[in-house]
Design an enzyme around this catalytic site. Structure first.
Site, PDB file in Angstrom:
ATOM      1  N   GLU A  91      -3.741  -0.446   8.020  1.00 16.15           N
ATOM      2  CA  GLU A  91      -2.588  -0.084   8.866  1.00 16.15           C
ATOM      3  C   GLU A  91      -2.777  -0.668  10.255  1.00 16.15           C
ATOM      4  OE1 GLU A  91      -1.660   4.105   9.314  1.00 16.15           O
ATOM      5  OE2 GLU A  91      -2.019   4.451   7.186  1.00 16.15           O
ATOM      6  N   GLU A 135      -7.663   8.225   6.478  1.00 15.70           N
ATOM      7  CA  GLU A 135      -7.966   8.829   7.780  1.00 15.70           C
ATOM      8  C   GLU A 135      -8.461  10.269   7.696  1.00 15.70           C
ATOM      9  OE1 GLU A 135      -4.666   8.287  10.462  1.00 15.70           O
ATOM     10  OE2 GLU A 135      -4.812   6.111  10.401  1.00 15.70           O
ATOM     11  N   HIS A 195      -3.010  10.807   1.103  1.00 13.31           N
ATOM     12  CA  HIS A 195      -2.462  10.547   2.435  1.00 13.31           C
ATOM     13  C   HIS A 195      -1.839  11.863   2.910  1.00 13.31           C
ATOM     14  CE1 HIS A 195      -1.137   7.014   5.157  1.00 13.31           C
ATOM     15  NE2 HIS A 195      -0.858   8.134   5.817  1.00 13.31           N
ATOM     16  N   ARG A 221       0.853  -1.195   0.000  1.00 14.66           N
ATOM     17  CA  ARG A 221       0.000   0.000   0.000  1.00 14.66           C
ATOM     18  C   ARG A 221       0.886   1.240   0.000  1.00 14.66           C
ATOM     19  NH1 ARG A 221      -2.817   2.909   4.819  1.00 14.66           N
ATOM     20  NH2 ARG A 221      -4.003   4.444   3.665  1.00 14.66           N
ATOM     21  N   ASN A 232      -7.800   1.319   9.901  1.00 14.68           N
ATOM     22  CA  ASN A 232      -6.511   1.486  10.581  1.00 14.68           C
ATOM     23  C   ASN A 232      -6.759   1.444  12.083  1.00 14.68           C
ATOM     24  OD1 ASN A 232      -5.524   1.985   8.035  1.00 14.68           O
ATOM     25  ND2 ASN A 232      -4.928   4.110   8.425  1.00 14.68           N
ATOM     26  N   TYR A 250      -4.649   1.305  16.014  1.00 10.39           N
ATOM     27  CA  TYR A 250      -3.400   1.295  16.785  1.00 10.39           C
ATOM     28  C   TYR A 250      -3.605   1.085  18.289  1.00 10.39           C
ATOM     29  CZ  TYR A 250      -0.964   2.805  12.594  1.00 10.39           C
ATOM     30  OH  TYR A 250      -0.435   2.847  11.331  1.00 10.39           O
TER      31      TYR A 250
END
Ligand code: FCB
Length: 459
Positions: free
Chosen positions: A363, A164, A119, A76, A292, A294
């Site tokens: 991600e 995002e 991005h 990606r 994504n 985290y």
């Protein structure tokens, strides 16, 4: 315990243009908002910027060789809008030529490119005209997307419109901690809306030029854990969910805005920037949703000022995230809780049912101290532990019926971590920023084994 992934599950790695490319003034590229922001004193730690970054623009051949060694199914990457349409002006053949070479070499190495169109590197000239606060930027984004799709669509089949939008709007226009560094309430909400509109318009344009394209959007979603039964903490959780997820998932997956959105932003009375048909446009059929993830979100209510549209949105939200005493934190200061990842993935189906398309984890990863040993090796066991636990969390969600098709680790290599500069290292490949030498870490060898066997041994 051994966890087995389906044979057609895709394993990948992700990067983004401004974080790795460097060569910011080469072959016609003009500044993006991140060039301006990172060159503004006090914005990025240690005054660092992406001028050189990993110099991937010149070293992409070496980087693709590493990807091949790793055995990636898919890579990606993101395209730099200011390379393809510098200053958002005419199409720049030299900019497109770079991505031609990159895509051709990836395909020659047997690696499927998954391309993100935005991005975060908005051409600065567009910011000077209002940036994402203004509707025209959504139209310009769709035009640029059509150019990229026309040029690369014969070879690139996986397209991600935005990465995002929460960060582009809330962190960029409200909190001011990302480019363009604005601290506005209303401006951030307009940015969020115009990003949603741009996503929809771009999706239509990509489909019209690449009929067999798979199109999706990548959202960073909060896995919200209510920290107590108090009404204040319940409200904090509600607001976290609203601003972190619903203002993006509702338009994209359901063609609406959440009902309580206006209540939270009550001082804003003029919603005329939301025009008839915009939500239908944002609500395009999607081939996949990129997620994504985290860290878990544990919002605790804190005293806050009454909402004021002239001020930051975040200060109106009145919550901060709880960190437990003594708990392990990553180099980003983020807590680790893999089960929150499973909860997030099942939350999507619980909330939107069949409207959720197949999911790719676009991600997931961790920044660790990553000490280079005397032998030149980086024994990043904490990264192996983190990725392993999160892959297992993904498989747990799949076992509960969530349709996840693939996983991209963030990141292929250490890179420019936005306002945090080069200090946090997320890569499975170590980058020495003095010599630009690449060294695979222990996690690289571990991930190669996972890709080969489609299996992890989770503790
Ligand atoms: C995400 C960004 C990505 C990277 C990781 C750590 O929010 O999309 O570029 O910085 O965080």
């Amino acid at each position: 315990m051994t966890v087995q992934f389906p044979a057609d599950f895709i394993f990948g790695a992700a990067t983004a243009s401004y974080q790795i490319e460097g060569a910011v003034a080469e072959d016609g590229r003009t500044p993006s908002i991140w060039d301006t922001y990172s060159h503004t004193p006090g914005k990025v730690q240690q005054g660092q910027n992406g001028d050189v970054a990993c110099d991937h623009y010149h070293r992409y051949g070496e980087d693709i060789a590493l990807m091949k060694q790793l055995g990636l199914d898919s890579y990606r990457l993101s395209l730099a809008w200011p390379r393809i349409k510098p200053d958002d002006g005419p199409v720049n053949a030299a900019g497109l030529a770079f991505y031609d070479k990159l895509v051709d070499e990836l395909l020659a190495a047997g690696i499927d490119p998954a391309v993100t169109l935005y991005h975060w590197d908005l051409p600065q000239t567009l910011e000077d005209k209002g940036g994402w606060r203004v509707r025209d930027t959504a139209e310009r984004f769709a035009e640029y997307s059509a150019v990229a799709a026309e040029h690369l669509g014969d070879r690139v089949k996986k397209w991600i419109t935005l990465n995002e939008p929460f960060c582009s709007s809330i962190l960029g226009y409200s909190e001011g901690v990302h480019a363009p560094g604005a601290q506005e309430g209303e401006g951030a909400l307009k940015a969020a809306h115009h990003l949603m509109l741009g996503h929809g318009l771009a999706t239509q344009r990509i489909r019209s030029v690449v009929p067999d394209a798979q199109v999706g959007i990548t959202l960073n979603l909060a896995s919200v854990q209510q920290v107590s039964d108090s009404p204040a903490d319940a409200e904090a959780a509600r607001r976290n969910l609203l601003i972190g997820n619903l203002i993006f998932t509702d338009p994209v997956l359901a063609g609406k805005y959440p009902e309580h959105a206006r209540e939270v932003w009550a001082p804003i009375t003029d919603f005329s920037f939301i025009q008839d048909g915009d939500l239908e446009t944002a609500h395009q059929p999607l081939d996949f949703l990129g997620v994504n993830f985290y860290f878990p979100s544990r919002p605790k209510a804190v005293a806050h000022d009454e909402p004021d549209p002239a001020k930051r949105v975040a200060s109106d939200l009145g919550f901060e995230s709880v960190i437990h005493d003594g708990e392990y934190l990553t180099e980003m200061g983020w807590p680790v809780d893999a089960s929150a990842f499973t909860d997030l993935l099942t939350w999507l189906g619980d909330t939107y049912g069949d409207a959720v398309p197949p999911i790719y984890i676009t991600e997931n990863g961790i920044a660790c101290p990553d000490v280079v040993g005397a032998d030149g090796r980086v024994d990043d066991q904490d990264r192996i532990r983190y990725v392993s636990a999160h892959l297992k969390a993904v498989k747990d969600a799949m076992d509960k019926g969530v349709d996840v098709r693939g996983y991209y680790v963030w990141s292929l290599m250490d890179n420019f971590e936005w306002a945090r500069g080069y200090q946090p290292r997320f890569g499975v490949v170590h980058v020495d920023y003095d010599t630009l030498k690449r060294t695979p870490k222990a996690s690289f060898d571990w991930y190669r084994g996972v890709i080969q066997s489609h299996e992890i041994t989770a503790g």
